[in-house]
Design an enzyme around this catalytic site. Structure first.
Site, PDB file in Angstrom:
ATOM      1  N   TRP A 177       0.823  -1.209   0.000  1.00  0.00           N
ATOM      2  CA  TRP A 177       0.000   0.000   0.000  1.00  0.00           C
ATOM      3  C   TRP A 177       0.866   1.272   0.000  1.00  0.00           C
ATOM      4  CZ3 TRP A 177      -0.333  -3.954   3.537  1.00  0.00           C
ATOM      5  CH2 TRP A 177       0.331  -3.764   4.758  1.00  0.00           C
ATOM      6  N   ARG A 178       2.175   1.104  -0.123  1.00  0.00           N
ATOM      7  CA  ARG A 178       3.038   2.279  -0.190  1.00  0.00           C
ATOM      8  C   ARG A 178       3.557   2.540  -1.592  1.00  0.00           C
ATOM      9  NH1 ARG A 178       6.497   1.530   5.469  1.00  0.00           N
ATOM     10  NH2 ARG A 178       4.871   2.412   6.823  1.00  0.00           N
ATOM     11  N   GLU A 225      -5.714   0.949   5.630  1.00  0.00           N
ATOM     12  CA  GLU A 225      -5.914   1.417   6.996  1.00  0.00           C
ATOM     13  C   GLU A 225      -7.014   0.643   7.712  1.00  0.00           C
ATOM     14  OE1 GLU A 225      -3.935   3.096   8.570  1.00  0.00           O
ATOM     15  OE2 GLU A 225      -2.736   4.001   6.989  1.00  0.00           O
ATOM     16  N   TYR A 264     -12.815  -9.125  12.803  1.00  0.00           N
ATOM     17  CA  TYR A 264     -13.531  -7.845  12.890  1.00  0.00           C
ATOM     18  C   TYR A 264     -14.286  -7.572  11.588  1.00  0.00           C
ATOM     19  CZ  TYR A 264     -11.046  -6.729  17.223  1.00  0.00           C
ATOM     20  OH  TYR A 264     -10.560  -6.733  18.509  1.00  0.00           O
ATOM     21  N   TYR A 294      -8.659   7.952  13.942  1.00  0.00           N
ATOM     22  CA  TYR A 294      -7.365   7.507  13.424  1.00  0.00           C
ATOM     23  C   TYR A 294      -7.376   7.394  11.904  1.00  0.00           C
ATOM     24  CZ  TYR A 294      -3.848   4.647  11.454  1.00  0.00           C
ATOM     25  OH  TYR A 294      -2.879   4.220  10.608  1.00  0.00           O
ATOM     26  N   ASP A 297      -2.670   6.191  16.608  1.00  0.00           N
ATOM     27  CA  ASP A 297      -2.964   4.782  16.858  1.00  0.00           C
ATOM     28  C   ASP A 297      -2.161   4.330  18.079  1.00  0.00           C
ATOM     29  OD1 ASP A 297      -0.400   4.746  15.920  1.00  0.00           O
ATOM     30  OD2 ASP A 297      -0.661   2.910  14.776  1.00  0.00           O
TER      31      ASP A 297
END
Length: 368
Positions: free
Chosen positions: A34-35, A47, A92, A130, A148
């Site tokens: 993701w960079r 994120e 989650y 965040y 965070d």
DNA sequence: AATTCGTGGCG
DNA sequence: TCGCCAAGAAT
């Protein structure tokens, strides 16, 4: 802000701190999927995945998720079952349902462009303080705090902040602190560097202070109390729950599965018929079948006990007593109750304990 | 403010 | 084995 924190902040040479921190990040940052660019959608997905989840765990999920849903439009128009399947095992699960809901909102209200204002972005489902700050700073270069657990740990040490980071109210203290020290030249790298430092150097236990690029700015190192920070109260231990679950097949060998409720634990994922056992869970097979009938409207013939499966959640512990068996014809299939073959079952998202259960069953069947 | 939301790794 | 932890948000 508390006066002692302010004193520490005032004493800090911000420019020097930012330079040391960002300079280290430039040379030492990890290459992460993701960079590769600052596409707001990719930053957003990463994120959400990274919430309470380790980088090493996220990497393969991020890559396959972006392959399946490369754009906001792709995710917005995707079938929820496939989206949940892509998230299977990450945990989650409300994160991904909120993400898809928010992406639809972006498509409808913002022409498919992720908004760049704090108010609009924070209003999106699943985007809290965040994540809003992370997207604004990383994708749009805005000087917003992204606080965070890493940032709280790192800053508690550097600035000698003794507030309990387990308390929700503490986050605001760190946010206002970040606003005072953040680099306005490169807020993206500043925020990412704080987190990277927390991940690689300023770790929870045994921080590598001798390798730390901002050691000279660190009040905790100066006083030798880096191992006393951050202050974090511990959470209470989990509650134990006894369950019985069965893999029940019809005369064609199809397996009965059930969709979990759309709210609460493991919402919208699939499971094998499960009943909760009361305190005296040492009941007999016949009573167990009655128990299943009360809840599912059918009475299975329980043939084998396949042992137990333990699974630890954040706040509870499941002990599943696993059974296999069969039932007679009259199951009414619906959106919540389905009969599937071993091929078809691969299309449905199951929580990890039920994946273990299926594997256990297949091995038992093969050996039988 | 305190709980509820997963999962896997590690000392 | 067990507690703690990992780029939090919703309720």
């Amino acid at each position: 802000m508390a006066t002692d924190i302010k004193k520490c902040v005032d004493k800090m040479d911000k420019k020097s701190f930012q330079d040391d921190l960002i300079g280290w990040f430039v040379s030492e940052q990890r290459e992460l999927p993701w960079r590769k660019d600052q596409d707001p959608y990719k930053v957003w997905v990463s994120e959400i995945m990274l919430q309470q989840t380790r980088v090493d765990t996220v990497i393969p999920y991020f890559n396959s998720f972006l392959e399946k849903f490369p754009t906001i439009e792709a995710l917005a128009s995707a079938d929820e079952e496939k989206v949940l399947k892509a998230w299977e095992g990450l945990g989650y699960y409300s994160r991904v349902r909120n993400l898809q809901s928010a992406v639809k909102e972006v498509r409808e209200n913002y022409g498919g462009q992720v908004p760049d204002s704090p108010e609009k972005i924070a209003s999106l489902k699943g985007v809290g303080p965040y994540t809003a700050g992370a997207i604004l700073s990383i994708a749009y270069g805005k000087p917003e705090p992204a606080v965070d657990g890493n940032v709280m740990r790192v800053l508690s040490r550097i600035l000698l902040i003794w507030d309990d980071i387990a308390k929700p109210a503490s986050r605001k203290i760190f946010e206002s602190t970040v606003r005072e020290i953040i680099s306005h030249e490169n807020p993206s790298y500043f925020n990412q560097a704080l987190m990277e430092l927390g991940a690689l150097i300023c770790t929870p236990t045994s921080p590598s202070c001798l390798l730390c690029p901002v050691r000279d700015h660190c009040a905790a190192f100066d006083e030798g109390v880096q191992n006393e920070l951050p202050v974090k109260t511990k959470k209470k231990k989990q509650k134990n729950i006894e369950l019985a679950a069965g893999i029940f097949t019809d005369d064609q060998g199809r397996i009965l599965i059930r969709k979990r409720p759309e709210t609460g634990l493991l919402a919208n994922l699939w499971e094998f018929p499960t009943v909760e056992l009361g305190l005296g869970f040492q009941r007999q097979r016949e009573q167990l079948a009655v128990h299943f009938e009360e809840i599912y409207g059918f009475s299975p013939k329980i043939s084998e006990s396949l042992g137990e499966i333990g699974h630890v959640f954040s706040h509870l512990i499941w002990n599943i007593h696993v059974f296999s068996g069969s039932f007679d014809g009259d199951i009414i299939e619906s959106t919540q109750l389905k009969l599937v073959t071993e091929e078809e079952i691969q299309e449905y998202a199951f929580p990890v304990p039920y994946q273990k259960m299926l594997k256990q069953y297949l091995e038992f069947k093969k050996a039988d």
